[in-house]
Design an enzyme around this catalytic site. Structure first.
Site, PDB file in Angstrom:
ATOM      1  N   SER A 122     -78.878-125.786  33.115  1.00 16.70           N
ATOM      2  CA  SER A 122     -80.187-125.283  33.530  1.00 16.70           C
ATOM      3  C   SER A 122     -80.054-124.471  34.802  1.00 16.70           C
ATOM      4  O   SER A 122     -81.023-123.896  35.266  1.00 16.70           O
ATOM      5  CB  SER A 122     -81.152-126.443  33.752  1.00 16.70           C
ATOM      6  OG  SER A 122     -80.584-127.408  34.595  1.00 16.70           O
ATOM      7  N   HIS A 143     -80.781-123.879  26.190  1.00 15.22           N
ATOM      8  CA  HIS A 143     -81.423-124.656  27.250  1.00 15.22           C
ATOM      9  C   HIS A 143     -82.659-125.382  26.723  1.00 15.22           C
ATOM     10  O   HIS A 143     -83.695-124.770  26.465  1.00 15.22           O
ATOM     11  CB  HIS A 143     -81.793-123.722  28.414  1.00 15.22           C
ATOM     12  CG  HIS A 143     -82.372-124.444  29.581  1.00 15.22           C
ATOM     13  ND1 HIS A 143     -83.391-123.942  30.359  1.00 15.22           N
ATOM     14  CD2 HIS A 143     -82.081-125.662  30.099  1.00 15.22           C
ATOM     15  CE1 HIS A 143     -83.694-124.819  31.303  1.00 15.22           C
ATOM     16  NE2 HIS A 143     -82.923-125.859  31.164  1.00 15.22           N
ATOM     17  N   GLU A 155     -84.488-122.091  25.390  1.00 10.10           N
ATOM     18  CA  GLU A 155     -84.039-120.773  25.829  1.00 10.10           C
ATOM     19  C   GLU A 155     -82.615-120.574  25.316  1.00 10.10           C
ATOM     20  O   GLU A 155     -81.754-121.439  25.526  1.00 10.10           O
ATOM     21  CB  GLU A 155     -84.073-120.693  27.360  1.00 10.10           C
ATOM     22  CG  GLU A 155     -85.496-120.691  27.899  1.00 10.10           C
ATOM     23  CD  GLU A 155     -85.571-120.758  29.430  1.00 10.10           C
ATOM     24  OE1 GLU A 155     -86.409-120.049  30.001  1.00 10.10           O
ATOM     25  OE2 GLU A 155     -84.808-121.523  30.036  1.00 10.10           O
ATOM     26  N   ASN A 193     -87.376-122.036  34.340  1.00  3.23           N
ATOM     27  CA  ASN A 193     -87.028-122.638  35.626  1.00  3.23           C
ATOM     28  C   ASN A 193     -87.232-121.662  36.787  1.00  3.23           C
ATOM     29  O   ASN A 193     -87.565-122.058  37.896  1.00  3.23           O
ATOM     30  CB  ASN A 193     -85.580-123.144  35.626  1.00  3.23           C
ATOM     31  CG  ASN A 193     -85.445-124.466  34.880  1.00  3.23           C
ATOM     32  OD1 ASN A 193     -86.436-125.074  34.505  1.00  3.23           O
ATOM     33  ND2 ASN A 193     -84.214-124.899  34.656  1.00  3.23           N
TER      34      ASN A 193
HETATM   35  N1  CAA Z   1     -88.727-139.065  24.674  1.00  2.41           N
HETATM   36  C1  CAA Z   1     -89.271-138.924  23.459  1.00  2.41           C
HETATM   37  N2  CAA Z   1     -90.592-138.765  23.251  1.00  2.41           N
HETATM   38  C2  CAA Z   1     -91.398-138.800  24.325  1.00  2.41           C
HETATM   39  C3  CAA Z   1     -90.913-138.963  25.625  1.00  2.41           C
HETATM   40  C4  CAA Z   1     -89.510-139.104  25.781  1.00  2.41           C
HETATM   41  N3  CAA Z   1     -88.949-139.251  26.991  1.00  2.41           N
HETATM   42  N4  CAA Z   1     -91.961-138.940  26.477  1.00  2.41           N
HETATM   43  C5  CAA Z   1     -93.043-138.773  25.751  1.00  2.41           C
HETATM   44  N5  CAA Z   1     -92.720-138.673  24.449  1.00  2.41           N
HETATM   45  C6  CAA Z   1     -93.605-138.417  23.342  1.00  2.41           C
HETATM   46  C7  CAA Z   1     -94.474-139.597  23.060  1.00  2.41           C
HETATM   47  O1  CAA Z   1     -93.850-140.489  22.164  1.00  2.41           O
HETATM   48  C8  CAA Z   1     -95.684-138.933  22.433  1.00  2.41           C
HETATM   49  O2  CAA Z   1     -95.397-138.601  21.082  1.00  2.41           O
HETATM   50  P1  CAA Z   1     -96.524-138.666  19.941  1.00  2.41           P
HETATM   51  O3  CAA Z   1     -97.623-137.772  20.410  1.00  2.41           O
HETATM   52  O4  CAA Z   1     -95.799-138.162  18.746  1.00  2.41           O
HETATM   53  O5  CAA Z   1     -96.922-140.091  19.864  1.00  2.41           O
HETATM   54  C9  CAA Z   1     -95.806-137.602  23.192  1.00  2.41           C
HETATM   55  O6  CAA Z   1     -94.502-137.357  23.701  1.00  2.41           O
HETATM   56  C10 CAA Z   1     -96.813-137.658  24.301  1.00  2.41           C
HETATM   57  O7  CAA Z   1     -96.417-138.705  25.189  1.00  2.41           O
HETATM   58  P2  CAA Z   1     -97.417-139.630  25.993  1.00  2.41           P
HETATM   59  O8  CAA Z   1     -98.711-139.710  25.270  1.00  2.41           O
HETATM   60  O9  CAA Z   1     -96.710-140.888  26.328  1.00  2.41           O
HETATM   61  O10 CAA Z   1     -97.550-138.937  27.359  1.00  2.41           O
HETATM   62  P3  CAA Z   1     -98.210-137.575  27.756  1.00  2.41           P
HETATM   63  O11 CAA Z   1     -99.315-137.169  26.868  1.00  2.41           O
HETATM   64  O12 CAA Z   1     -98.454-137.749  29.178  1.00  2.41           O
HETATM   65  O13 CAA Z   1     -97.047-136.516  27.543  1.00  2.41           O
HETATM   66  C11 CAA Z   1     -95.211-135.267  28.268  1.00  2.41           C
HETATM   67  C12 CAA Z   1     -95.837-136.646  28.169  1.00  2.41           C
HETATM   68  C13 CAA Z   1     -94.989-134.687  26.884  1.00  2.41           C
HETATM   69  C14 CAA Z   1     -93.890-135.446  28.969  1.00  2.41           C
HETATM   70  C15 CAA Z   1     -96.219-134.328  29.070  1.00  2.41           C
HETATM   71  O14 CAA Z   1     -96.628-134.973  30.225  1.00  2.41           O
HETATM   72  C16 CAA Z   1     -95.620-133.004  29.427  1.00  2.41           C
HETATM   73  O15 CAA Z   1     -95.617-132.071  28.646  1.00  2.41           O
HETATM   74  N6  CAA Z   1     -95.128-132.870  30.701  1.00  2.41           N
HETATM   75  C17 CAA Z   1     -94.459-131.694  31.186  1.00  2.41           C
HETATM   76  C18 CAA Z   1     -92.988-131.856  30.976  1.00  2.41           C
HETATM   77  C19 CAA Z   1     -92.186-130.653  31.425  1.00  2.41           C
HETATM   78  O16 CAA Z   1     -92.656-129.789  32.139  1.00  2.41           O
HETATM   79  N7  CAA Z   1     -90.919-130.582  30.996  1.00  2.41           N
HETATM   80  C20 CAA Z   1     -90.035-129.531  31.389  1.00  2.41           C
HETATM   81  C21 CAA Z   1     -89.360-129.857  32.673  1.00  2.41           C
HETATM   82  S1  CAA Z   1     -88.249-128.576  33.177  1.00  2.41           S
HETATM   83  C22 CAA Z   1     -86.845-128.867  32.304  1.00  2.41           C
HETATM   84  O17 CAA Z   1     -86.688-129.821  31.626  1.00  2.41           O
HETATM   85  C23 CAA Z   1     -85.809-127.823  32.414  1.00  2.41           C
HETATM   86  C24 CAA Z   1     -84.727-128.086  33.368  1.00  2.41           C
HETATM   87  O18 CAA Z   1     -83.711-127.455  33.228  1.00  2.41           O
HETATM   88  C25 CAA Z   1     -84.889-128.975  34.507  1.00  2.41           C
END
Ligand code: CAA
Length: 523
Positions: A122, A143, A155, A193
Site C-alpha cells: 500500500s 491493492h 487498485e 491512499n
Molecule cells: N472481515 C470480514 N467481514 C467483515 C469485517 C471483517 N473484518 N468487518 C465487517 N465485515 C462485514 C460484516 O460481516 C458485515 O457483512 P454483512 O453485511 O454481509 O453481514 C459488513 O461487513 C458490515 O459490517 P458491520 O455491520 O459489522 O459493520 P459496519 O456496518 O460498521 O461496516 C465496515 C464495517 C464495512 C468496515 C465499514 O465501517 C466501512 O466501510 N469502513 C471503512 C473502511 C475503510 O475505509 N477501509 C479502507 C481502509 S484503507 C486501506 O485498507 C488501504 C491501505 O492500504 C491502508
C-alpha cells in the site's frame, strides 16, 4: 487469454490483509496456496480465515457446508516450493522493501516462468520491487482494502515495465471475484491512499493541536460528512504502523508537509499501540466499550433567528421539527435562549448580530454562522463576546451542529449552546475558532487533492470516485462531492484555510478556479 486465466493462486503472508485476500480468492472458487514463515504464523492465518468465514456463517450469510468448501480450497504451508504450480502469487508481507524483495527473489526461483507475481503493497513502489526480479514485465500491484472480504475496490498497478497482458489478466480476475478493479500507474499512495492519508494525518494534527477531541472529530466526520467511520476509528482499523508507513512513503514522494506523519501517530506506534490488532491505538478495545458521552437533550429552546436565506430557512425548519418556538423580529429577541445570526453575507451578519446582541437577554447564547470571517472578529463586534460561539451546520438538512468557542467565550457558554442544540435534536461537536471548523477543514483539502489528481491526469473522475466509494465506503466520491457541495463554496473554504495557515497545498487548485469562472461542474 484474459478471462479466468488464473486457476491456482498463491498468497504469501497471512496477516489481516493476506488472510482476507486468501478468503476472497477461495470464495471466488480458486485453489489457494497460503504461505507463512513458520507454523505459529500459519496457525494465526488459519485463525483469521476461520473467524472471518465463521462470522459470515453466524450472520446467516454462508452455510457451514459453504464455509467448509471455502476453507478446503486453501492449502496452508510454510514451504515456498508449494507455490510452484501457481499461475499467480500475491505477496502480502509487512511493508519493508528489503523483506518484499527477499520474498520476490524466492518467488522468482520457485514459480513458473509465466506466472504473474503481484504485491499488495500500500505504500512501496511496485517498480522498486519489480526491478530486482528476473521478470519485471510480470510484476503488478494488486491493492486490496481492509477488510478485504468487504471492500469492493482493488487498485491494479502497472509499472512502466509491466506487460499489458499481465495487467489485463489481473484486472479480469479481480472482476471475476466480484470486485471493481481500477488500473493506474505506480505513484506513492496510488489513488485512494493518496487522497485518504492527507485527511487522516490532518485529523491527527487537529487532535495534536487541541483543535478538537478524538471523539468529536470522529463524530463530526460520521454524522456531518456521512463517512462510515471517523478518522481515528479508521486508523485503528488500518493499523497505526501501516498508517505511518503509508504516510512516510507518500511524504517521500510528495514532500508535502501535510503528509509528514503527525507526532501522535509516531508516538503510538513507538509505544506498540497499533490499533485494533493490538487492542489499543487511538481507542482501547479491551474495555467494555460504550463509554460514549451522551449529550443531554434538554427542553426545546426558544430560538431567535436573524437574517434571511437558505440557512435561516433550514434553522427554522429544524426548530419546527423539534417543537421549538422561533422568533424572528428584533422586538422578540429578549425572550430567546439562543439567537442565531444566519445572514448570507458577512457585513449584513455583523450588523444583525450587533443589533441582536443589544436586544437579547443577558444569559442568551449568541451564535455566528457566516463563514466569511473568524468567529472572534464577529464576537468582538457585538460588544458581548463572552456570550458568542460559532455555529456551523455542515449539511443544513443533516443532524450535526459544530460549535466553536473563541478565547473570549465565557466558561459554560459552549456547554449551554451544545445543550440547546441537543434540545433541537442535533448531535453536537466542539472545536476551536479556526476556518472550516472540523468537517469543512477536513473535507475540502481532501477534495482539493482529488481535483489536483484529476487535473494532473493521474486518474479520471470515475476512477477517483470509485476509489473512495468502493475502497473506503464513502457515500459518494470526491469529484461528485465537489459538484454537489459547489465549486464556488470549495474555493471560498479553501481560500479561508489557506489564508489562515499559509499552507501552499490548501490553496484551491487551478482546475477548481477555472471551473468556477466557467460556471461548469467538474463532470
Ligand atoms: N472481515 C470480514 N467481514 C467483515 C469485517 C471483517 N473484518 N468487518 C465487517 N465485515 C462485514 C460484516 O460481516 C458485515 O457483512 P454483512 O453485511 O454481509 O453481514 C459488513 O461487513 C458490515 O459490517 P458491520 O455491520 O459489522 O459493520 P459496519 O456496518 O460498521 O461496516 C465496515 C464495517 C464495512 C468496515 C465499514 O465501517 C466501512 O466501510 N469502513 C471503512 C473502511 C475503510 O475505509 N477501509 C479502507 C481502509 S484503507 C486501506 O485498507 C488501504 C491501505 O492500504 C491502508
Amino acid at each position: 487469454m484474459s478471462e479466468g486465466s488464473f486457476s491456482r493462486v498463491g498468497v504469501v503472508g497471512l496477516g489481516t490483509m493476506g488472510a482476507g485476500i486468501a478468503e476472497v480468492l477461495a470464495r471466488g472458487g480458486l485453489a489457494v496456496v497460503g504461505v507463512e514463515v513458520n507454523q505459529d504464523a500459519l496457525e494465526r492465518g488459519r485463525g483469521h480465515l476461520e473467524r472471518s468465514t465463521g462470522r459470515a456463517v453466524k450472520r446467516g450469510k454462508l452455510t457451514e457446508d459453504a464455509q467448509r468448501e471455502i476453507l478446503g480450497r486453501v492449502a496452508l504451508t510454510t514451504d515456498f516450493a508449494d507455490l510452484g504450480e501457481c499461475d499467480l502469487v500475491i505477496e502480502a508481507v509487512p511493508e519493508r522493501l528489503d523483506l518484499k524483495r527477499k520474498v520476490f527473489a524466492e518467488l522468482d526461483k520457485v514459480c513458473r516462468e509465466d506466472a504473474v507475481l503481484a504485491t499488495n503493497t500500500s505504500s512501496l513502489s511496485v517498480t522498486d520491487i519489480a526491478v530486482t526480479t528476473g521478470r519485471p514485465s510480470k510484476i503488478v500491484g494488486v491493492h486490496f482494502f481492509n477488510p478485504a472480504p468487504v471492500m469492493k475496490l482493488v487498485e491494479v498497478i502497472a509499472t512502466v515495465l509491466t506487460e499489458p497482458d499481465a495487467v489485463a489478466r489481473v484486472a479480469a480476475l479481480v472482476k471475476g471475484l466480484g470486485k471493481t478493479p481500477v488500473t493506474i500507474g505506480d505513484r506513492a499512495g496510488f489513488v485512494a491512499n493518496r487522497l485518504l492519508f492527507g485527511y487522516l494525518n490532518q485529523a491527527a494534527g487537529m487532535l495534536e493541536s487541541g483543535h478538537a477531541t478524538r471523539d468529536d472529530i470522529d463524530t463530526a466526520m460520521t454524522a456531518g460528512a456521512g463517512l462510515p467511520m471517523g478518522p481515528f476509528t479508521l486508523m485503528d482499523l488500518i493499523g497505526l504502523d501501516t498508517c505511518l508507513e503509508v504516510l512516510d512513503a507518500i511524504y517521500a514522494e510528495s514532500r508535502d508537509r501535510r503528509h509528514a506523519a503527525s507526532p501522535v501517530l509516531r508516538e503510538l506506534v513507538t509505544a506498540g499501540l497499533l490499533g485494533r490488532k493490538t487492542g489499543r491505538g487511538f481507542y482501547s478495545y479491551d474495555a467494555s466499550g460504550g463509554d460514549e458521552p451522551a449529550a443531554a437533550a434538554g427542553e426545546p429552546p426558544v430560538v431567535g433567528i436573524v437574517g434571511v436565506g437558505p440557512l435561516a430557512d433550514a434553522l427554522a425548519a429544524l426548530c419546527d421539527r423539534a417543537g421549538a418556538s422561533v422568533r424572528d423580529s428584533a422586538a422578540d429577541l429578549a425572550g430567546c435562549d439562543l439567537v442565531v445570526e444566519a445572514a448570507e453575507d458577512t457585513e449584513a451578519a455583523r450588523a444583525l448580530l450587533s443589533a441582536a446582541a443589544q436586544a437579547a437577554k443577558p444569559d442568551a447564547v449568541l451564535l455566528v454562522t457566516s463563514v466569511g470571517g473568524s468567529v472572534i472578529e464577529q464576537a468582538m463586534a457585538t460588544g458581548r463576546p463572552a456570550d458568542v460561539v460559532g455555529l456551523h451546520l455542515p449539511d443544513p438538512a443533516g443532524t450535526l451542529a459544530e460549535i466553536a468557542a473563541t478565547v473570549a467565550t465565557g466558561p459554560d457558554v459552549a456547554d449551554r449552546a451544545a445543550a440547546l442544540f441537543a434540545g433541537l435534536g442535533l448531535t453536537t461537536v466542539r472545536c476551536r475558532d479556526r476556518a472550516g471548523f472540523i468537517v469543512d477543514a477536513l473535507r475540502f483539502p481532501y477534495l482539493n487533492d482529488a481535483a489536483a489528481m484529476l487535473g494532473a491526469g493521474y486518474a479520471d473522475a470515475d476512477s477517483i470516485d470509485a476509489a473512495m466509494t468502493l475502497g473506503c465506503g464513502y457515500p459518494s466520491g470526491p469529484i461528485a462531492d465537489l459538484d454537489r457541495l459547489g465549486l464556488d463554496r470549495a474555493v471560498t473554504v479553501l481560500r479561508a484555510l489557506h489564508a489562515e495557515t499559509r499552507e501552499p497545498a490548501l490553496a484551491p487548485v487551478p482546475l477548481l478556479a477555472e471551473h468556477v469562472t466557467a460556471g461548469r461542474p467538474l463532470r
